[in-house]
Design a protein around this motif. Structure first.
Motif, short mmCIF file in Angstrom:
data_model
loop_
_atom_site.label_atom_id
_atom_site.label_comp_id
_atom_site.label_asym_id
_atom_site.label_seq_id
_atom_site.Cartn_x
_atom_site.Cartn_y
_atom_site.Cartn_z
N GLN A 324 0.83 -1.20 0.00
CA GLN A 324 0.00 0.00 0.00
C GLN A 324 0.87 1.26 0.00
O GLN A 324 0.53 2.25 -0.66
CB GLN A 324 -0.93 -0.02 1.22
N LEU A 325 1.99 1.23 0.72
CA LEU A 325 2.92 2.35 0.70
C LEU A 325 3.49 2.54 -0.71
O LEU A 325 3.55 3.67 -1.22
CB LEU A 325 4.04 2.12 1.71
N LYS A 326 3.88 1.45 -1.35
CA LYS A 326 4.46 1.55 -2.69
C LYS A 326 3.43 2.01 -3.72
O LYS A 326 3.79 2.66 -4.71
CB LYS A 326 5.05 0.20 -3.11
N ASN A 327 2.18 1.72 -3.50
CA ASN A 327 1.14 2.23 -4.38
C ASN A 327 1.08 3.75 -4.35
O ASN A 327 0.75 4.40 -5.34
CB ASN A 327 -0.23 1.66 -4.00
N ASN A 328 1.39 4.33 -3.18
CA ASN A 328 1.37 5.79 -3.02
C ASN A 328 2.73 6.42 -3.28
O ASN A 328 2.82 7.57 -3.74
CB ASN A 328 0.89 6.15 -1.62
N VAL A 329 3.80 5.68 -2.92
CA VAL A 329 5.17 6.19 -3.08
C VAL A 329 5.97 5.09 -3.78
O VAL A 329 6.59 4.24 -3.12
CB VAL A 329 5.80 6.55 -1.72
N PRO A 330 5.96 5.06 -5.11
CA PRO A 330 6.57 3.93 -5.85
C PRO A 330 8.03 3.66 -5.51
O PRO A 330 8.47 2.51 -5.58
CB PRO A 330 6.41 4.37 -7.32
N GLU A 331 8.77 4.69 -5.14
CA GLU A 331 10.20 4.48 -4.86
C GLU A 331 10.47 3.97 -3.44
O GLU A 331 11.61 3.66 -3.08
CB GLU A 331 10.98 5.79 -5.07
N ALA A 332 9.42 3.85 -2.63
CA ALA A 332 9.60 3.45 -1.23
C ALA A 332 10.09 2.01 -1.13
O ALA A 332 9.63 1.13 -1.85
CB ALA A 332 8.29 3.61 -0.46
N LYS A 333 11.02 1.79 -0.22
CA LYS A 333 11.51 0.46 0.11
C LYS A 333 11.45 0.30 1.62
O LYS A 333 12.06 1.10 2.35
CB LYS A 333 12.95 0.26 -0.39
N VAL A 334 10.74 -0.70 2.08
CA VAL A 334 10.54 -0.90 3.52
C VAL A 334 11.26 -2.16 3.97
O VAL A 334 11.29 -3.15 3.25
CB VAL A 334 9.04 -1.01 3.86
#
Length: 540
Positions: A324-334
């Protein structure tokens, strides 16, 4: 149904045919005398009609009260009882469910009201055992069925599948079993999450100590991260640094000091150090100035919108929250990282009880208890595992031989539905993680690895009692929660973080706590510990 019917008919006709083959001629009918010199003829016996097969059993109706657990699919549903997955579950288990939802944020209040008004459902979802506040003394009041004799006769697979540590938490001192538990194989469930893409921008290594964590948060602030550390009301899912100093004040975090059982927050030095960390974060803007009012929905919304750099959450949420985070912030890596370590070289979050949810049967449904047990026992089958993991065959997945063909969810709506199926609707399972789902992707395999290596080696724990201590019941101000400090203690922590009280006054807080029932608590807990009555030792 046709297959079962065919087998039944064969089973009842075959003995008759075999018997007919072995009977003597005289027994098969009557002989008609033949004309002189002729032969006799036999009159055939009348055929006995096959018995009619039993009519299908009507579905067993029962009502069940369940906490929404902040699951969006559940909370936004117009009528969950009409949901196709609930209907499918009813079909698998031959039941007719009436699910009644209890709002997540009002769970304890609504549960107490339900018991006070005697407006009970047939099955009631409780917390991690038989002594939770939400049960309001209903176990002692005799509201629930003792399930032990029914389980021994009709629920043997449940008894074999669910670990003994979980059964222990729903069993009283006389051996009566009051609930069917959802269980946790690895009690270290919460983890420290970090935005690795942001950490890479800072050029800093993965932090280990408290000071290193603070430096990373300061670097996140310089990058413009709105909330370097995501805070939340009453430090729920934001108690990372209390864990570093081993000063949690929860129901399962009592410790033995000089022969006495007492809360860990009586450790003045470490408690003051932990509060100072939060005050530093508050003063330097490393966490929201409004963290004391952040509720679960806002907490998740801020994180999945990309506003936070570091936070705490259950590790098994990683595939869904991360996507869900990547859907909003594609470059995010958790990533999940080791929690900050304190002076003793250890850290982590409070270990969970072996029971995450417990399902009680009220005495008004005692005539249905066998079918209710079968409903829960079905959930331990391979068929159930496929259903709760992938959904409805032909709609959500197909089978290629013995292998499910499944497309992992991508949209937020699909992810919400997966969380509902994997986590909420599946009531009896090991909730550590869903291996069937996680093994479908590389990210999932990494999460399994994190559980088996990272989380298996961290976490804080203490002594716990199987019933609420009377000193806590008599003094609500000092009564702790499963993952929150007692109201009195939380109030003073907040004032010290906000700068309204000096942290050096912590010894005065302890004296106030003692005067308001704390001394009685220590005396009662120590006595029960020495008598060996209802005490659970630390899991690690």
């Amino acid at each position: 149904m046709k297959k079962r019917l065919s087998i039944f008919l064969v089973s009842v006709l075959l003995p008759s045919l075999l018997a007919a083959c072995t009977q003597s001629p005289a027994s098969t009918g009557t002989e008609t005398p033949a004309p002189a010199g002729g032969t006799t003829t036999e009159t055939p016996a009348a055929e006995t009609p096959a018995p009619e097969p039993e009519a299908p059993k009507e579905p067993t109706p029962f009502s069940i009260a369940m906490r929404t657990l902040n699951v969006k699919y559940v909370e936004n549903h117009a009528n969950l009882n009409d949901d196709p997955y609930v209907k499918a579950l009813e079909g698998f288990t031959n039941t007719d469910l009436d699910i009644r939802l209890i709002p997540h944020a009002e769970y304890e209040t609504k549960m107490v009201q339900m018991f006070a008004t005697n407006d009970l459902t047939d099955v009631i979802q409780g917390g991690g055992g038989i002594n939770g506040k939400e049960l309001a003394g209903s176990v002692e009041a005799g509201v629930f069925v003792d399930l032990k004799p029914y389980l021994e006769e009709h629920g043997k697979k449940l008894l074999e599948t669910i670990p003994s540590a979980a059964w222990e938490r729903v069993t009283d001192a006389e051996g009566r079993i009051y609930a069917i538990p959802e269980y946790l194989g690895n009690p270290s469930r919460r983890a420290t999450w970090i935005r690795m893409d942001l950490l890479e921008k800072t050029g800093l290594p993965v932090p280990k100590t408290v000071d290193e964590f603070l430096n990373v948060l300061r670097a996140f602030k310089k990058l413009g991260v709105e909330e370097p550390f995501a805070g939340r009301a009453e430090f729920k899912y934001a108690d990372t640094f209390f864990g570093a100093y081993d000063v949690f004040g929860y129901t399962n975090e009592l410790e033995l000091v000089d022969g006495k059982i007492q809360p860990k927050f009586l450790d003045v030095e470490n408690m003051q150090a932990a509060i100072q960390v939060y005050k530093t974060m508050f003063d330097e803007g490393l966490m929201s100035k409004e963290f004391a009012t952040v509720n679960p929905n806002t907490f998740k919304a801020n994180i999945t919108a990309g506003k936070a750099g570091m936070w705490s959450m259950n590790a098994n949420e990683l595939p869904i929250w991360g996507e869900q985070l990547k859907n909003n912030v594609p470059e995010a890596k958790v990533a999940l990282i080791a929690s900050p370590i304190g002076p003793d070289g250890k850290g982590g979050y409070s270990l969970y009880s072996p029971v995450t949810r417990a399902f009680f049967v009220t005495k008004q449904a005692e005539d249905k208890v066998v079918d209710i047990i079968k409903f829960f026992e079905w959930q331990t089958t391979e068929e159930a595992q496929r259903f709760f993991s992938f959904g409805i065959e032909g709609t959500d997945y197909t089978m290629n031989g013995d292998t499910p063909v499944y497309k992992a969810p991508e949209s937020n709506e699909e992810l919400d539905k997966q969380r509902y199926l994997n986590y909420w609707l599946w009531m009896v399972q090991d909730t550590t993680y869903n291996e069937l789902v996680l093994s479908q992707t590389e990210e999932g395999k990494e999460l399994i690895k994190a559980y088996d290596t990272l989380l298996a080696n961290e976490g804080r724990d203490g002594y716990e009692f199987n019933e609420q201590l009377q000193a806590w019941i008599n003094n609500p101000e000092i009564n702790p929660f499963s993952d929150r400090y007692p109201p009195l203690i939380n109030e003073h922590i907040m004032k010290m973080v906000f700068g309204q009280e000096p942290i050096s006054d912590w010894p005065k807080v302890i004296e106030e706590w003692r005067a308001k029932g704390g001394n009685d608590l220590i005396e009662e807990a120590t006595r029960l510990y020495n008598e060996g009555k209802g005490v659970y030792a630390p899991q690690r």
